[in-house]
Design an enzyme around this catalytic site. Structure first.
Site, PDB file in Angstrom:
ATOM      1  N   SER A 121     -60.261 -13.593 -27.320  1.00 10.61           N
ATOM      2  CA  SER A 121     -62.014 -14.584 -27.121  1.00 10.61           C
ATOM      3  C   SER A 121     -61.499 -15.354 -25.482  1.00 10.61           C
ATOM      4  O   SER A 121     -61.974 -15.024 -25.171  1.00 10.61           O
ATOM      5  CB  SER A 121     -61.531 -15.519 -28.193  1.00 10.61           C
ATOM      6  OG  SER A 121     -62.692 -16.821 -28.206  1.00 10.61           O
ATOM      7  N   ASP A 163     -68.305 -10.398 -35.889  1.00 13.45           N
ATOM      8  CA  ASP A 163     -67.562 -11.074 -35.375  1.00 13.45           C
ATOM      9  C   ASP A 163     -68.576 -12.251 -35.887  1.00 13.45           C
ATOM     10  O   ASP A 163     -69.955 -11.819 -34.649  1.00 13.45           O
ATOM     11  CB  ASP A 163     -66.832 -10.972 -34.139  1.00 13.45           C
ATOM     12  CG  ASP A 163     -66.063 -11.900 -33.483  1.00 13.45           C
ATOM     13  OD1 ASP A 163     -66.703 -13.614 -33.129  1.00 13.45           O
ATOM     14  OD2 ASP A 163     -65.582 -11.737 -32.088  1.00 13.45           O
ATOM     15  N   HIS A 202     -63.713 -13.022 -36.203  1.00 13.07           N
ATOM     16  CA  HIS A 202     -63.885 -13.104 -34.967  1.00 13.07           C
ATOM     17  C   HIS A 202     -62.304 -13.067 -34.612  1.00 13.07           C
ATOM     18  O   HIS A 202     -61.646 -12.386 -33.761  1.00 13.07           O
ATOM     19  CB  HIS A 202     -63.883 -14.283 -34.059  1.00 13.07           C
ATOM     20  CG  HIS A 202     -64.386 -14.750 -32.727  1.00 13.07           C
ATOM     21  ND1 HIS A 202     -64.077 -14.161 -32.922  1.00 13.07           N
ATOM     22  CD2 HIS A 202     -62.960 -16.264 -31.966  1.00 13.07           C
ATOM     23  CE1 HIS A 202     -63.785 -14.612 -30.805  1.00 13.07           C
ATOM     24  NE2 HIS A 202     -63.468 -15.616 -31.435  1.00 13.07           N
TER      25      HIS A 202
END
Length: 229
Positions: free
Chosen positions: A79, A178, A208
């Site tokens: 991320s 996601d 995610h």
């Protein structure tokens, strides 16, 4: 030849986000793997007053420490940590880069709507407490400050220009489901990074938190295969 590996978690997260992958790699390699906690992050969030420069500096200091002991450095970023990883790769000419759900772009509105509808359905059934996504993000939403979210966006804006200076082999992995980072983010990263050796993989059953998803075995195998080449 010794190898060091730096893993960097995401915004509002903790090392636990990538720990399953760390455990997998530690069981199959002799690398030194470091998985630090960024300032204000961890299981007990305390983000107030922390700037994005601190997050980058913490990862950078961990990298410099690894470089003292190892000939090669691999870096894995999840991320927001993926964007920090790309920045450090460009700055220090690292050997291999793995980007997991990297936040070059953020918020997939269609998938987020689906996730919210699922939560509403579970709430109607009286089983919202069993919804994994709700459990994971309930505390984060309560403990996240507007100031910190702005710092996250600044971090992404600062690191994006460095994508064009990444030259090492890159593996980009994205979950199809996601809701935080859209599918377009993986395509964007592939287009912006000029490395001759790039691979993009989409995992059909992953959201995610990709290292905790239903495709995690495939993810782990792909990462190990990539860094072992």
């Amino acid at each position: 030849m010794s190898i060091g590996c730096l893993c960097i978690h995401g915004y509002t997260g903790s090392p636990e986000e990538v720990q399953p992958l760390v455990d997998f790699l530690e069981a199959r390699t002799d690398w030194e793997i470091v998985n630090p906690t960024l300032p204000g992050h961890g299981e007990d969030l305390d983000l107030e007053g922390h700037y994005y420069q601190e997050w980058i500096a913490t990862a950078e200091l961990a990298l410099l420490d690894l470089q003292k002991r190892h000939d090669k450095i691999y870096i894995i970023g999840f991320s927001m940590g993926g964007m920090i990883a790309a920045y450090l790769t460009a700055k220090y000419h690292l050997d291999r880069l793995v980007l997991l759900s990297a936040a070059g772009k953020y918020v997939s509105l269609p998938q987020m709507c689906k996730d919210v509808l699922e939560m509403c359905a579970d709430a109607w059934k009286g089983v919202l407490a069993d919804n994994e996504l709700f459990r994971r993000y309930k505390k984060k939403m309560r403990d996240t400050y507007l100031f910190s979210t702005i710092q996250f966006m600044k971090c992404v804006q600062f690191t994006r220009p460095y994508l064009q200076f990444v030259r090492c082999p890159v593996l980009i992995i994205q979950g199809e489901l996601d809701g935080m980072v859209p599918r377009a983010a993986a395509t964007y990263l592939e287009e912006e990074i000029p490395s001759d050796e790039k691979e993009v993989i989409f995992l059909k059953k992953s959201k995610h938190l990709i290292c905790h998803g239903d495709d995690q075995e495939e993810l782990f195998d792909e990462v190990l295969d990539f860094v072992s080449q």
